[in-house]
Design a protein around this motif. Structure first.
Motif, short mmCIF file in Angstrom:
data_model
loop_
_atom_site.label_atom_id
_atom_site.label_comp_id
_atom_site.label_asym_id
_atom_site.label_seq_id
_atom_site.Cartn_x
_atom_site.Cartn_y
_atom_site.Cartn_z
N GLY A 124 0.81 -1.22 0.00
CA GLY A 124 0.00 0.00 0.00
C GLY A 124 0.84 1.26 0.00
N ARG A 125 1.98 1.22 0.66
CA ARG A 125 2.84 2.39 0.74
C ARG A 125 3.63 2.60 -0.54
NH1 ARG A 125 6.37 3.46 6.07
NH2 ARG A 125 4.29 3.05 6.91
N HIS A 126 3.96 1.49 -1.23
CA HIS A 126 4.77 1.58 -2.44
C HIS A 126 4.10 0.79 -3.57
CE1 HIS A 126 7.80 3.24 0.20
NE2 HIS A 126 7.84 2.12 0.89
N PRO A 127 2.99 1.27 -4.09
CA PRO A 127 2.24 0.50 -5.09
C PRO A 127 2.97 0.28 -6.40
CG PRO A 127 1.35 2.73 -4.88
CD PRO A 127 2.33 2.55 -3.77
N GLN A 128 3.96 1.12 -6.70
CA GLN A 128 4.69 0.98 -7.96
C GLN A 128 5.92 0.09 -7.84
OE1 GLN A 128 3.21 2.21 -10.65
NE2 GLN A 128 1.65 2.95 -9.21
N ALA A 129 6.28 -0.28 -6.63
CA ALA A 129 7.49 -1.11 -6.45
C ALA A 129 7.20 -2.52 -6.93
CB ALA A 129 7.90 -1.12 -4.99
N PRO A 130 8.07 -3.09 -7.78
CA PRO A 130 7.85 -4.47 -8.23
C PRO A 130 8.00 -5.45 -7.08
CG PRO A 130 10.00 -3.68 -8.95
CD PRO A 130 9.30 -2.51 -8.35
N ILE A 131 7.19 -6.51 -7.14
CA ILE A 131 7.29 -7.60 -6.17
C ILE A 131 8.18 -8.68 -6.75
CG2 ILE A 131 5.98 -9.48 -5.10
CD1 ILE A 131 3.71 -7.59 -4.67
N VAL A 132 9.09 -9.20 -5.94
CA VAL A 132 10.01 -10.23 -6.41
C VAL A 132 9.94 -11.44 -5.48
CG1 VAL A 132 12.00 -9.31 -5.14
CG2 VAL A 132 12.37 -10.75 -7.15
N ALA A 133 9.93 -12.61 -6.08
CA ALA A 133 10.07 -13.87 -5.34
C ALA A 133 11.33 -14.54 -5.85
CB ALA A 133 8.84 -14.75 -5.51
N GLY A 134 11.21 -15.39 -6.88
CA GLY A 134 12.40 -16.03 -7.43
C GLY A 134 13.23 -15.13 -8.31
N GLY A 135 12.61 -14.11 -8.91
CA GLY A 135 13.34 -13.19 -9.78
C GLY A 135 13.66 -13.76 -11.15
N THR A 136 13.17 -14.97 -11.46
CA THR A 136 13.56 -15.63 -12.71
C THR A 136 13.00 -14.94 -13.94
OG1 THR A 136 11.71 -17.17 -12.49
CG2 THR A 136 13.84 -17.87 -11.61
N ASP A 137 11.97 -14.12 -13.77
CA ASP A 137 11.45 -13.33 -14.89
C ASP A 137 11.69 -11.83 -14.66
OD1 ASP A 137 9.66 -13.35 -17.44
OD2 ASP A 137 8.80 -11.80 -16.17
N LEU A 138 11.38 -11.36 -13.46
CA LEU A 138 11.50 -9.92 -13.17
C LEU A 138 12.92 -9.42 -13.40
CD1 LEU A 138 10.26 -7.30 -12.01
CD2 LEU A 138 11.04 -8.08 -9.75
N TRP A 139 13.93 -10.20 -13.00
CA TRP A 139 15.30 -9.69 -13.10
C TRP A 139 15.77 -9.57 -14.54
CZ3 TRP A 139 14.99 -8.00 -8.56
CH2 TRP A 139 16.07 -7.37 -7.95
N LEU A 140 15.06 -10.18 -15.49
CA LEU A 140 15.39 -9.99 -16.90
C LEU A 140 15.13 -8.56 -17.34
CD1 LEU A 140 14.06 -13.27 -18.54
CD2 LEU A 140 16.31 -12.79 -17.57
N ASP A 141 14.21 -7.87 -16.66
CA ASP A 141 14.00 -6.45 -16.96
C ASP A 141 15.29 -5.67 -16.74
OD1 ASP A 141 11.37 -6.83 -17.62
OD2 ASP A 141 10.57 -6.19 -15.68
N ILE A 142 16.09 -6.09 -15.76
CA ILE A 142 17.34 -5.41 -15.46
C ILE A 142 18.44 -5.83 -16.43
CG2 ILE A 142 19.15 -5.10 -13.72
CD1 ILE A 142 16.98 -5.58 -11.59
N THR A 143 18.62 -7.15 -16.61
CA THR A 143 19.75 -7.63 -17.40
C THR A 143 19.53 -7.51 -18.90
OG1 THR A 143 18.94 -9.91 -17.42
CG2 THR A 143 20.35 -9.26 -15.57
N GLN A 144 18.28 -7.59 -19.35
CA GLN A 144 18.01 -7.57 -20.78
C GLN A 144 17.41 -6.25 -21.27
OE1 GLN A 144 19.05 -10.44 -22.48
NE2 GLN A 144 19.82 -10.82 -20.41
N ARG A 145 16.60 -5.62 -20.42
CA ARG A 145 15.96 -4.37 -20.84
C ARG A 145 16.52 -3.15 -20.12
NH1 ARG A 145 12.22 -8.45 -21.55
NH2 ARG A 145 11.67 -8.64 -19.35
#
Length: 490
Positions: free
Chosen positions: A204-225
Motif C-alpha cells: 500500500g505504501r509503495h504500489p509501484q514497487a515491483p514484487i520479487v520472489a524467485g526473480g527468474t522473470d522480473l530480473w530480466l528487466d534489469i539484465t536484458q531491458r
C-alpha cells in the motif's frame, strides 16, 4: 545492508535494490570465479550455491543463477562459490573429477558446472540415492557447454564420489542469528516483510514497487531491458506465502493451499506423489537453478500467455486466494477461480494493493485423468510454443467434466470452451474429436512470433487433441505403453 556468509566468511555489504548476486560478487567483493554468460538464467555459467536452513534446522544448499538472483535475498544465508571449494591444494571432489576426466574445455562454463556438481554432491551426502540418468540430467540441465563435450562432464559427475573429501566445518554453519537483518521499514529500498500484514502494508505504501520472489522473470528487466528499480518488495520471507496446507473447500473438493512464494523444487515431491503429469512438466520448466528459485505464484502473477503452470491449473480447476488492505488497515482476503484471474495480455483481476496469497491445487478426483504436453524447440530449459493440459473423466463410455486448457494460443492462458462443449457427454470417437478440433478454430486465433506461426500453433493444438484421442483409444484396448515418444525419454 546485506549480512551473509561467503564461503564461510561473514560479509556485510550495501547494494542498490536492483543489484544481482553476480554483480555483488564480481563488482563489490572482487570474487571473479563466477562468470557472466547469458545474463538471463539460461546458460548456468554463473551458478552458485545458496545455503539456508531446512525444516530440521540443517543447512541445505541449492543451485541458483547468480545473474538473476537479487543480492539482498542473500541476507541471513550462506553463499558458496567456486572460489571457496578447494581446501588449499586439496580440490573438492567435483573439481578433482572435472580435472581427472578432462571435462573442462574452454573453461568459461566450468565454474557453473562445478557448482551444480557441488550441490549434487551435497544432496547425495544428505540423502544417498542412485545417480540415475534422469537425476544427473536434471542437475546439469541448466548448464550449457558451447564446446559440446558433455560426455566427460557426465563422467566427472558419476565419478566425483570416488574422490576423498574433508568437508570444511563452515559448510554447516549458518549466519549468526544475531546479525542485523534487512530492515522491515517499509521505506527501505529493499523491503523484506516477514508476515502477510507487513507485505500488504508495504504494498500500500509503495504500489509501484515491483514484487520479487524467485526473480527468474522480473530480473530480466534489469539484465536484458536495462531497467532500474529504486525500490523492490521481496516476498520470499513472508511466512504465510511459504506454507503448504492440506485443505477441503466448501464444495467438497480436496487439495492443498500452496503459498505463492513456494518454489517449484519444494512443490515437486507433492506433485510426484499426487499429480505425476504436473511433476513431469517441472522437468521441462526451466533448469534446476530456475526451479530452485521460481514460484507458482510468480508464474501466475506474471500473466504471460506462455507460462507453463497456468494451463495445468486451469485444467484442474484451481482457485486463488488474494490478499489486500481492508478499511481498518488490516488484511482482507477473497477467493476467485483461476479462470477469472486473467483478463487480457499481462492484465489480471488483482485489485489495488492486492497480492496473491495462495493457490488452491485440487487433488484428482476418482476417475479423473490429467495429461500435460509441452511443445518447445528444446526439451529442457525452454519456453513453450504451445502447452496443452487436459483433464477429464471417462464414465459409462462418455467423457465428463472435460477441461481443455492451452498456453501460447491466446493473449492469456485460456480454456477451449467450444472444444470442451464438443466433447462433453460424447464418446471418445473420431467424430467427436473431429468436431472438437474444428471448434478449436473458434476458440483461438493465435499469434505469430519467433516460437511459432499462427498456423503452426493452430495445427499443433489440434494434433494434441488427436493425441488425446489416441490415448483414450489405447486405454480402451488396454494396449501397453505411450502412443508417442515420451518427451523426457531415457
Amino acid at each position: 545492508m546485506i549480512n551473509f556468509k561467503l564461503n564461510g566468511k561473514p560479509q556485510q555489504c550495501s547494494a542498490t535494490p536492483d543489484t544481482s548476486v553476480l554483480e555483488l560478487l564480481r563488482d563489490t567483493l572482487g570474487s571473479t570465479g563466477t562468470k557472466e554468460g547469458c545474463a538471463s538464467g539460461d546458460c548456468g555459467a554463473c551458478t552458485v550455491a545458496i545455503g539456508e536452513p531446512g525444516p530440521d534446522g540443517q543447512l541445505r544448499y541449492h543451485s541458483a543463477n547468480a545473474c538473476i538472483t537479487p543480492a539482498h535475498q542473500l541476507n541471513g544465508r550462506h553463499l558458496v562459490t567456486v572460489d571457496g571449494l578447494a581446501d588449499g591444494e586439496a580440490l573438492h571432489p567435483a573439481q578433482a573429477a572435472m580435472v581427472e576426466c578432462h571435462a573442462s574445455q574452454c573453461g568459461f562454463c566450468t565454474p557453473g558446472i562445478v557448482m551444480s556438481l557441488f550441490t549434487l554432491h551435497e544432496a547425495q551426502r544428505q540423502a544417498p540415492a542412485p545417480l540415475t540418468p534422469q537425476r544427473l540430467e536434471a542437475a546439469l540441465g541448466g548448464n550449457l557447454c558451447r564446446c559440446t563435450g558433455y560426455r566427460p562432464i557426465r563422467d566427472a559427475a558419476l565419478s566425483m564420489h570416488d574422490y576423498p573429501h574433508r568437508r570444511p566445518d563452515w559448510l554447516d554453519l549458518g549466519v549468526d542469528a544475531a546479525a542485523p537483518q534487512v530492515a522491515d521499514d517499509s521505506d527501505a529500498a529493499f523491503v523484506q516483510p516477514a508476515t502477510l500484514a507487513e507485505l500488504i502494508e508495504a504494498r500500500g505504501r509503495h504500489p509501484q514497487a515491483p514484487i520479487v520472489a524467485g526473480g527468474t522473470d522480473l530480473w530480466l528487466d534489469i539484465t536484458q531491458r536495462l531497467a532500474r528499480f529504486t525500490r523492490v518488495i521481496d516476498v520470499t520471507r513472508v511466512a504465510e506465502l511459504n506454507a503448504i496446507d492440506e485443505a477441503c473447500l466448501e464444495d467438497g473438493r480436496q487439495g492443498w493451499w500452496i503459498g505463492a512464494a513456494v518454489s517449484y523444487s519444494r512443490l515437486e515431491p507433492l506433485l510426484e506423489t499426487h499429480l505425476e503429469p504436473f511433476a513431469h512438466l517441472l522437468h521441462r520448466l526451466g533448469s534446476a537453478q530456475v526451479r530452485n528459485r521460481g514460484t507458482l505464484g510468480g508464474n501466475i502473477a506474471n500473466a504471460s500467455p506462455i507460462g507453463d503452470t497456468p494451463p495445468v491449473l486451469l485444467a484442474l480447476g484451481a482457485r486463488l486466494r488474494l490478499a489486500g488492505p481492508d478499511d481498518g488497515h488490516g488484511v482482507r482476503e477473497r477467493e476467485i477461480p483461476l479462470d477469472d484471474f486473467f483478463l487480457d495480455y499481462k492484465q489480471t483481476a488483482l485489485g489495488e494493493g492486492e497480492v496473491i496469497h495462495a493457490i488452491f491445487l485440487p487433488r484428482l478426483e476418482d476417475g479423473q485423468t490429467l495429461k500435460v504436453w509441452k511443445l518447445s524447440k528444446r526439451r529442457e530449459d525452454d519456453i513453450s510454443a504451445v502447452l496443452a493440459a487436459f483433464s477429464w473423466k471417462h464414465e459409462a463410455g462418455v467423457l465428463r467434466d472435460v477441461r481443455l486448457a492451452f498456453g501460447g494460443m491466446a493473449a492469456t492462458p485460456q480454456r477451449a470452451a467450444q472444444a470442451e462443449a464438443a466433447l462433453e457427454g460424447q464418446p471418445p470417437s473420431p467424430a467427436a474429436f473431429q468436431a472438437a478440433r474444428l471448434a478449436l478454430q473458434q476458440d483461438f486465433q493465435p499469434m505469430t512470433d519467433v516460437r511459432g506461426s499462427a498456423h503452426y500453433r493452430q495445427l499443433s493444438a489440434a494434433n494434441l487433441l488427436e493425441r488425446l484421442r489416441l490415448v483414450l483409444a489405447q486405454q480402451e484396448t488396454h494396449a501397453p505403453g505411450e502412443v508417442m515418444l515420451h518427451a523426457y525419454a531415457h
